[in-house]
Design a protein around this motif. Structure first.
Motif, PDB file in Angstrom:
ATOM      1  N   PRO A  47       9.795 -23.381 -33.700  1.00  0.00           N
ATOM      2  CA  PRO A  47      10.497 -23.515 -31.871  1.00  0.00           C
ATOM      3  C   PRO A  47       9.806 -25.557 -31.995  1.00  0.00           C
ATOM      4  N   PRO A  48      10.224 -25.871 -30.793  1.00  0.00           N
ATOM      5  CA  PRO A  48       9.715 -26.656 -29.951  1.00  0.00           C
ATOM      6  C   PRO A  48       8.471 -26.496 -29.704  1.00  0.00           C
ATOM      7  N   LEU A  49       7.133 -27.661 -29.023  1.00  0.00           N
ATOM      8  CA  LEU A  49       6.185 -27.072 -28.729  1.00  0.00           C
ATOM      9  C   LEU A  49       6.341 -27.072 -27.258  1.00  0.00           C
ATOM     10  N   SER A  50       7.428 -27.938 -26.542  1.00  0.00           N
ATOM     11  CA  SER A  50       7.375 -27.719 -25.397  1.00  0.00           C
ATOM     12  C   SER A  50       8.481 -26.003 -25.200  1.00  0.00           C
ATOM     13  N   TYR A 100      23.816 -32.537 -55.196  1.00  0.00           N
ATOM     14  CA  TYR A 100      23.397 -32.609 -53.575  1.00  0.00           C
ATOM     15  C   TYR A 100      22.977 -33.788 -53.011  1.00  0.00           C
ATOM     16  N   THR A 101      23.661 -34.203 -51.669  1.00  0.00           N
ATOM     17  CA  THR A 101      22.952 -34.868 -51.114  1.00  0.00           C
ATOM     18  C   THR A 101      22.262 -33.984 -50.072  1.00  0.00           C
ATOM     19  N   LEU A 102      20.450 -34.279 -50.159  1.00  0.00           N
ATOM     20  CA  LEU A 102      19.675 -33.200 -48.953  1.00  0.00           C
ATOM     21  C   LEU A 102      18.995 -33.967 -48.357  1.00  0.00           C
ATOM     22  N   GLY A 103      18.547 -33.399 -46.675  1.00  0.00           N
ATOM     23  CA  GLY A 103      18.484 -34.248 -45.718  1.00  0.00           C
ATOM     24  C   GLY A 103      17.276 -33.195 -45.109  1.00  0.00           C
ATOM     25  N   LEU A 104      16.411 -33.578 -44.572  1.00  0.00           N
ATOM     26  CA  LEU A 104      15.673 -32.323 -43.820  1.00  0.00           C
ATOM     27  C   LEU A 104      15.675 -32.921 -42.384  1.00  0.00           C
ATOM     28  N   ALA A 105      15.618 -31.584 -41.813  1.00  0.00           N
ATOM     29  CA  ALA A 105      16.354 -31.049 -40.853  1.00  0.00           C
ATOM     30  C   ALA A 105      15.157 -29.787 -39.803  1.00  0.00           C
ATOM     31  N   THR A 106      14.422 -30.775 -38.937  1.00  0.00           N
ATOM     32  CA  THR A 106      13.312 -30.207 -38.845  1.00  0.00           C
ATOM     33  C   THR A 106      13.132 -30.282 -37.330  1.00  0.00           C
ATOM     34  N   SER A 107      12.026 -29.288 -36.431  1.00  0.00           N
ATOM     35  CA  SER A 107      11.475 -29.716 -35.011  1.00  0.00           C
ATOM     36  C   SER A 107      10.315 -30.468 -35.161  1.00  0.00           C
ATOM     37  N   LYS A 108       9.656 -30.978 -35.374  1.00  0.00           N
ATOM     38  CA  LYS A 108       8.706 -31.505 -36.142  1.00  0.00           C
ATOM     39  C   LYS A 108       9.388 -32.527 -35.821  1.00  0.00           C
ATOM     40  N   PRO A 109       8.478 -33.531 -35.077  1.00  0.00           N
ATOM     41  CA  PRO A 109       8.651 -35.488 -34.688  1.00  0.00           C
ATOM     42  C   PRO A 109       9.065 -36.088 -36.076  1.00  0.00           C
ATOM     43  N   ALA A 110       9.874 -37.030 -36.474  1.00  0.00           N
ATOM     44  CA  ALA A 110      10.663 -37.421 -37.374  1.00  0.00           C
ATOM     45  C   ALA A 110       9.666 -38.135 -38.310  1.00  0.00           C
ATOM     46  N   PRO A 111       8.261 -39.047 -37.018  1.00  0.00           N
ATOM     47  CA  PRO A 111       7.628 -39.663 -37.608  1.00  0.00           C
ATOM     48  C   PRO A 111       6.600 -39.159 -39.061  1.00  0.00           C
ATOM     49  N   TYR A 112       5.707 -37.735 -38.439  1.00  0.00           N
ATOM     50  CA  TYR A 112       5.533 -37.027 -39.278  1.00  0.00           C
ATOM     51  C   TYR A 112       5.978 -36.374 -40.225  1.00  0.00           C
ATOM     52  N   ALA A 113       7.169 -35.790 -39.744  1.00  0.00           N
ATOM     53  CA  ALA A 113       8.159 -35.614 -40.596  1.00  0.00           C
ATOM     54  C   ALA A 113       8.266 -36.421 -42.337  1.00  0.00           C
ATOM     55  N   GLU A 114       7.714 -37.440 -41.801  1.00  0.00           N
ATOM     56  CA  GLU A 114       8.376 -38.147 -43.211  1.00  0.00           C
ATOM     57  C   GLU A 114       7.345 -38.978 -43.667  1.00  0.00           C
ATOM     58  N   GLN A 115       6.055 -38.825 -42.320  1.00  0.00           N
ATOM     59  CA  GLN A 115       5.090 -38.808 -43.336  1.00  0.00           C
ATOM     60  C   GLN A 115       4.433 -37.912 -44.339  1.00  0.00           C
ATOM     61  N   ILE A 116       4.695 -36.432 -43.881  1.00  0.00           N
ATOM     62  CA  ILE A 116       4.832 -35.304 -44.920  1.00  0.00           C
ATOM     63  C   ILE A 116       4.926 -35.546 -46.141  1.00  0.00           C
ATOM     64  N   ILE A 117       6.523 -36.025 -46.120  1.00  0.00           N
ATOM     65  CA  ILE A 117       7.477 -35.518 -47.657  1.00  0.00           C
ATOM     66  C   ILE A 117       7.058 -36.994 -48.070  1.00  0.00           C
ATOM     67  N   GLY A 118       6.583 -37.857 -48.040  1.00  0.00           N
ATOM     68  CA  GLY A 118       6.352 -38.756 -47.960  1.00  0.00           C
ATOM     69  C   GLY A 118       4.462 -38.615 -48.795  1.00  0.00           C
ATOM     70  N   ASN A 119       3.952 -37.603 -48.314  1.00  0.00           N
ATOM     71  CA  ASN A 119       1.755 -37.493 -48.708  1.00  0.00           C
ATOM     72  C   ASN A 119       2.493 -36.669 -50.187  1.00  0.00           C
TER      73      ASN A 119
END
Length: 215
Positions: A47-50, A100-119
């Motif tokens: 869930p969202p941290l807040s 299929y077309t794949l998408g990532l849908a995460t409650s994590k902030p998008a910049p962090y998610a993009e960095q993780i997927i890239g790493n």
């Protein structure tokens, strides 16, 4: 237009418990708050941290936003790297991305998610990465799934969400799409069944067959 498979990140693609729990512990220590047991710390994942801070510590939105900044001090430097990919995920993404077309849908902030997927070397599998924004205006799985759908397709009958927590399943239902719950993450069978998952699988390697049953 290809059919769409949306994936959650934490607890579905990666076991991120070490980094997230360490970041939360750092934040709570900095705030002088009691550190809960590990099972409670694990409940922050998904869930969202807040939301978790409000439920467990009674924080209002302003206090939760300040706490989140402290969390990110640790997470951005160390926690983001403290994760492991679940067995079978790389093969599953390679398989499904062919059809299929794949998408990532995460409650994590998008910049962090993009960095993780890239790493992890997974960026080429995903057409879009959709997550919360850094200032908390866009959060909650239903909102993030809606954002993904806006960018990826207008045919809800041709989309499935894959995730490990009730938030993923309920978020899918709120948007009128099918869902697959995974048992190797941070949720459990009762949680996923109660949320109404259309399929539930034990291992990452079981995801492609479940997707093809639904789409």
């Amino acid at each position: 237009m290809k059919q769409v498979v949306l994936f959650d990140l934490d607890g579905t693609l990666t076991d991120s418990s070490k980094g997230i729990m360490a970041s939360i512990t750092y934040m709570l220590k900095e705030l002088g708050l009691e550190i809960p047991a590990d099972d409670v710390l694990r409940s922050f994942i998904g869930p969202p941290l807040s939301l978790s801070l409000g439920n467990l510590y009674g924080m209002d939105k302003e206090a939760a936003q300040k706490a989140t900044l402290i969390y990110r001090d640790y997470y951005a430097e160390q926690g983001i790297h403290e994760l492991e990919v679940y067995p079978g995920i790389a093969e599953t993404l390679a398989d499904l991305s062919k059809d299929y077309t794949l998408g990532l849908a995460t409650s994590k902030p998008a910049p962090y998610a993009e960095q993780i997927i890239g790493n992890l070397g997974f960026a080429d599998y995903f057409t879009g990465v959709f997550g919360a924004d850094m200032d908390g205006r866009r959060e909650g799985k239903a909102t993030i799934i809606k954002d993904a759908l806006t960018h990826l397709t207008d045919d809800l009958s041709q989309v499935v969400m894959v995730g490990d927590r009730e938030f993923d399943i309920k978020g899918a239902k709120e948007n009128g799409i099918a869902s697959i719950g995974v048992l190797y993450g941070f949720g459990d069978l009762e949680e996923l069944q109660s949320a109404g998952a259309d399929r539930i699988v034990e291992n990452a390697g079981d995801i492609p067959a479940a997707v093809r049953e639904l789409l």
